[in-house]
Motif scaffolding. Structure first.
Motif, short mmCIF file in Angstrom:
data_model
loop_
_atom_site.label_atom_id
_atom_site.label_comp_id
_atom_site.label_asym_id
_atom_site.label_seq_id
_atom_site.Cartn_x
_atom_site.Cartn_y
_atom_site.Cartn_z
N GLY A 79 0.82 -1.20 0.00
CA GLY A 79 0.00 0.00 0.00
C GLY A 79 0.85 1.25 0.00
O GLY A 79 2.10 1.18 -0.07
N PRO A 80 0.22 2.43 0.05
CA PRO A 80 0.97 3.68 0.03
C PRO A 80 1.99 3.75 1.16
O PRO A 80 1.73 3.31 2.28
N ALA A 81 3.14 4.32 0.85
CA ALA A 81 4.21 4.44 1.85
C ALA A 81 5.17 5.54 1.41
O ALA A 81 5.12 6.03 0.28
N ALA A 82 6.02 5.94 2.35
CA ALA A 82 7.11 6.87 2.04
C ALA A 82 8.42 6.20 2.43
O ALA A 82 8.49 5.47 3.42
N LEU A 83 9.45 6.43 1.64
CA LEU A 83 10.75 5.87 1.91
C LEU A 83 11.68 6.98 2.37
O LEU A 83 11.85 7.98 1.67
N ALA A 84 12.28 6.82 3.55
CA ALA A 84 13.25 7.79 4.09
C ALA A 84 14.65 7.18 3.99
O ALA A 84 14.86 6.01 4.33
N LEU A 85 15.59 7.99 3.51
CA LEU A 85 16.94 7.50 3.23
C LEU A 85 17.95 8.56 3.64
O LEU A 85 17.93 9.68 3.12
N ARG A 86 18.81 8.24 4.61
CA ARG A 86 19.80 9.20 5.10
C ARG A 86 20.87 9.48 4.03
O ARG A 86 21.36 8.55 3.38
N THR A 109 24.17 4.55 -5.23
CA THR A 109 23.91 3.20 -4.74
C THR A 109 23.70 3.24 -3.23
O THR A 109 24.24 4.11 -2.55
N TRP A 110 22.92 2.28 -2.72
CA TRP A 110 22.70 2.18 -1.28
C TRP A 110 22.13 0.81 -0.95
O TRP A 110 21.44 0.19 -1.77
N PRO A 111 22.38 0.30 0.25
CA PRO A 111 21.87 -1.02 0.63
C PRO A 111 20.41 -0.96 1.03
O PRO A 111 19.89 0.09 1.43
N ALA A 112 19.73 -2.09 0.96
CA ALA A 112 18.32 -2.14 1.32
C ALA A 112 18.09 -1.75 2.77
O ALA A 112 17.09 -1.10 3.10
N ASP A 113 19.03 -2.12 3.66
CA ASP A 113 18.81 -1.83 5.08
C ASP A 113 18.98 -0.36 5.42
O ASP A 113 18.75 0.06 6.56
N ALA A 114 19.37 0.46 4.43
CA ALA A 114 19.42 1.91 4.65
C ALA A 114 18.05 2.54 4.48
O ALA A 114 17.85 3.71 4.84
N CYS A 115 17.09 1.79 3.95
CA CYS A 115 15.75 2.33 3.67
C CYS A 115 14.85 2.17 4.89
O CYS A 115 14.81 1.11 5.51
N ARG A 116 14.12 3.23 5.21
CA ARG A 116 13.14 3.18 6.28
C ARG A 116 11.78 3.52 5.70
O ARG A 116 11.57 4.62 5.17
N LEU A 117 10.84 2.56 5.75
CA LEU A 117 9.50 2.80 5.25
C LEU A 117 8.64 3.42 6.34
O LEU A 117 8.65 2.98 7.49
#
Length: 365
Positions: free
Chosen positions: A268-275, A346-354
């Protein structure tokens, strides 16, 4: 030392809600920072604890004693104000002694406690001077001594460093933290400065519009923000709007497909935060590890910041990501990148916060 417990604390001014249902426990010897933008309710909360503002509802307990409706001088608190609030017609020693006079402490004992408090902040030799004869940092220390001399169960600080220049602010910040730890003071520190809060506090309380958004350690709030507001206020975050299309797979509105941690949330709808510091930069065509996300775009801005540099990359016109990297040496090809050059992030998957797309508290994982 005393434990501070706030239960369902609320303050309204007519139809305006300044503080809404704040509950918080500050443990003995803990330093908790109330953090948020101007008007978020942090100073109102602190002043209710101090007794300068009457709560509309809720309870304030210090050391097991209900002080909700007691006057300030009967609350076992010491407060340092943003403006220091020193009396210009009194000497340093007289300013520090003021709170003791309000509490009817005998003169001999008061003199000793004033001397001890001034020694604690390294101003024992300036007791006969007046505030106008002191530097900003020295005035700040007088304000600290005045709050400490009453041996408060709870130490309250309202933006105490905001009137100091950057270098002095850093020095006094370290002194306050060392003093708080040495004396084991239960402390509530109000600030709008995230760096100040991150370096000083055992725990942070992030507020917005009178409501507590998240409580946790600096690491918890930085690594696992509860919502978009916290993600944007604590540090910096790139945010992409879109939706979770399947477990572990996010797609932005611009069509960028991203691998994310599979945390059990529904599609469903979400936002992805990435440092920004979790991103790396390469020239197009450079090999990318299979476990890494990647996106190619056009470099729109390079900002040199000394030890680090910022790179803003336009992915699809309305999606821009910022990467913060150690500044490469002069011989590195990345050092020669300029606006308009194509680059790959590039960035790893674990850097993503939904997170929830509307900034509501996250319900995933």
């Amino acid at each position: 030392m005393s434990e501070l417990v706030l239960t369902s604390l609320r303050k309204t001014y007519g139809p305006t809600v300044a503080v809404d249902d704040v509950s918080l426990t500050v443990r003995e010897g803990e330093l908790v920072a109330l953090l948020g933008p101007s008007g978020c309710g942090k100073t109102t909360t602190l002043r209710m604890v101090a007794g300068f503002i009457e709560p509309t509802a809720g309870q304030i307990v210090i050391g097991g004693r209900d002080v909700t409706h007691l006057p300030p001088h009967r609350r076992d608190t010491g407060m340092v104000f943003q403006s220091y609030a020193l009396f210009p017609h009194m000497t340093v020693a007289q300013n520090v002694a003021f709170g003791l006079e309000m509490r009817n402490v005998p003169k001999a004992e008061a003199e000793k406690r004033v001397a001890d408090a001034l020694s604690l902040v390294r101003l024992g030799h300036l007791g006969e001077r007046y505030p106008r004869q002191l530097s900003g940092g020295q005035q700040q220390r007088v304000a600290l001594a005045r709050a400490l001399v009453v041996n408060p169960g709870v130490f309250l600080l309202d933006e105490p460093l905001s009137n100091l220049d950057a270098k002095l602010r850093l020095e006094v910040r370290v002194e306050i933290r060392e003093l708080q730890r040495r004396l084991g003071l239960t402390t509530v520190f109000v600030t709008h400065d995230q760096e100040e809060a991150l370096t000083l506090a055992d725990r942070l309380v992030v507020m917005a519009n009178g409501v507590v958004q998240q409580v946790g350690t600096p690491e918890e709030l930085y690594e696992s923000p509860a919502n978009l507001f916290v993600a944007g206020f604590i540090g910096r975050s790139n945010v992409l709007a879109g939706r979770l299309v399947s477990p572990g797979r996010f797609e932005s509105r611009g069509g960028l497909a991203v691998s994310v941690p599979a945390d059990g949330r529904a599609a469903g709808p979400a936002a992805l935060a990435l440092r920004p510091e979790r991103l790396t930069l390469a020239e197009p065509g450079a090999p990318v590890a299979p476990c890494m996300n990647s996106a190619t775009g056009k470099l729109v801005l390079v900002t040199y910041l000394g030890a680090t540099s910022e790179y803003r990359v336009d992915l699809r016109g309305d999606e821009v990501l910022t990467a913060t990297l150690p500044t490469p040496p002069a011989s590195d090809p990345l050092r020669r990148l300029a606006a308009g050059d194509p680059v790959t992030l590039t960035w790893p998957a674990d850097a993503c916060r939904l997170l929830a797309p509307d900034g509501a508290h996250d319900q995933g994982g």
